[in-house]
Motif scaffolding. Structure first.
Motif, short mmCIF file in Angstrom:
data_model
loop_
_atom_site.label_atom_id
_atom_site.label_comp_id
_atom_site.label_asym_id
_atom_site.label_seq_id
_atom_site.Cartn_x
_atom_site.Cartn_y
_atom_site.Cartn_z
N GLN A 174 -11.39 6.14 -25.56
CA GLN A 174 -11.81 6.74 -24.30
C GLN A 174 -12.39 5.64 -23.42
O GLN A 174 -12.83 4.60 -23.90
N PHE A 232 -7.46 7.91 -23.82
CA PHE A 232 -6.51 6.81 -23.65
C PHE A 232 -5.77 6.60 -24.96
O PHE A 232 -6.38 6.36 -26.01
N SER A 270 1.26 3.10 -22.81
CA SER A 270 0.00 3.83 -22.78
C SER A 270 0.10 5.12 -21.98
O SER A 270 0.93 5.25 -21.08
N GLU A 291 -2.81 7.99 -20.33
CA GLU A 291 -4.21 8.32 -20.11
C GLU A 291 -4.33 9.65 -19.39
O GLU A 291 -3.46 10.03 -18.61
#
Length: 274
Positions: free
Chosen positions: A233, A243, A259, A261
């Motif tokens: 996070q 994340f 990634s 988020e």
């Protein structure tokens, strides 16, 4: 149950994009956790077979998505809601791009396109004795990437079975240790590494992860072969974000990075997301 537009859309994408043509009868006692999760996607999410939920999910299934009720009942209610949507088209490409397994944890990386929208999703499941016991996820909207040489989810899709998961994980643990201590971490990143997140690519991985007052808190490192998933996070503009990252390691350096988020919704306890 409060079904938000994002939650409903994400499940709808999975229903629409996961082909219903997979074999329905599989010996659940002989398959790996990875295979169990893939079968869950096919039969429960894709084919909407709520009657099979007890074969996949424990009664007290813990859901870390705050928009879905806990237990089998919450999952059943969500799938029943999805049955009201148009049936999934046949013979479409599966949105599942990568699957990573470490013991009782299975990570899936998905690229979903539906009704003109495009999203990247990372799901994390925990299993015990072949049954799903917990689920975490993050969903991130994507820009139009048509014609792009590098996209948010393309790249190497299969873990290198010959690579050591322990060695790969040690690289990323040391990488984050250096970042959090404010040490030079350039040597962890290969000169020709590929960044798949356009926002991160714009700033560079190290500056992005080293933003002042980011307040990073690491939760899990999960590895298979040369792939490592990091669940963490961070803070940005007064908000907390979950994340999820996937790293590919080559020659003890970061060769690729993906990634996803997602902001923690207002009124939700951050720890409940982990």
């Amino acid at each position: 149950m409060k079904i938000t537009q994002t939650t409903a859309w994400a499940f709808g994408c999975l229903l629409a994009c996961i082909s219903p043509s997979a074999k329905a009868n599989i010996d659940m006692d002989t398959i790996s956790n990875k295979q169990k999760v893939l079968s869950f996607y096919k039969q429960i999410i894709g084919q909407r077979k709520t009657e099979l939920i007890p074969e996949f999910v424990v009664e007290d299934y813990k859901q870390h998505n705050p928009m879905v009720k806990q237990g089998r009942a919450g999952l059943t209610e969500m799938i029943n809601y999805m049955k009201t949507l148009p049936p999934p088209p046949e013979n479409v490409k599966s949105p599942i791009v990568r699957v990573i397994q470490e013991r009782d944890f299975v990570v899936t990386h998905l690229d979903v396109q539906f009704m003109g929208k495009h999203m990247a999703v990372i799901d994390l499941f925990k299993l015990k004795d072949g049954m799903l016991t917990e689920h975490w996820d993050a969903i991130d909207s994507l820009p139009d990437e048509s014609g792009k040489e590098i996209t948010a989810t393309d790249g190497i899709a299969e873990a290198d079975k010959k690579a050591s998961a322990d060695d790969s994980k040690k690289v990323i643990v040391a990488f984050y240790d250096a970042i959090l201590k404010g040490l030079d971490a350039k040597h962890f990143i290969a000169a020709d590494y590929t960044e798949h997140n356009a926002e991160v690519r714009g700033s560079g991985l190290l500056p992005y992860l080293s933003t002042p007052d980011r307040g990073v808190k690491l939760h899990r490192f999960i590895a298979e072969g040369d792939f490592v998933m990091v669940q963490s996070q961070f803070n940005r503009l007064g908000k907390v974000f979950v994340f999820y990252e996937i790293y590919r390691i080559a020659n003890h350096q970061i060769a690729e990075h993906w990634s996803v988020e997602q902001v923690v919704p207002d009124g939700v306890n951050v720890e409940d997301m982990f």
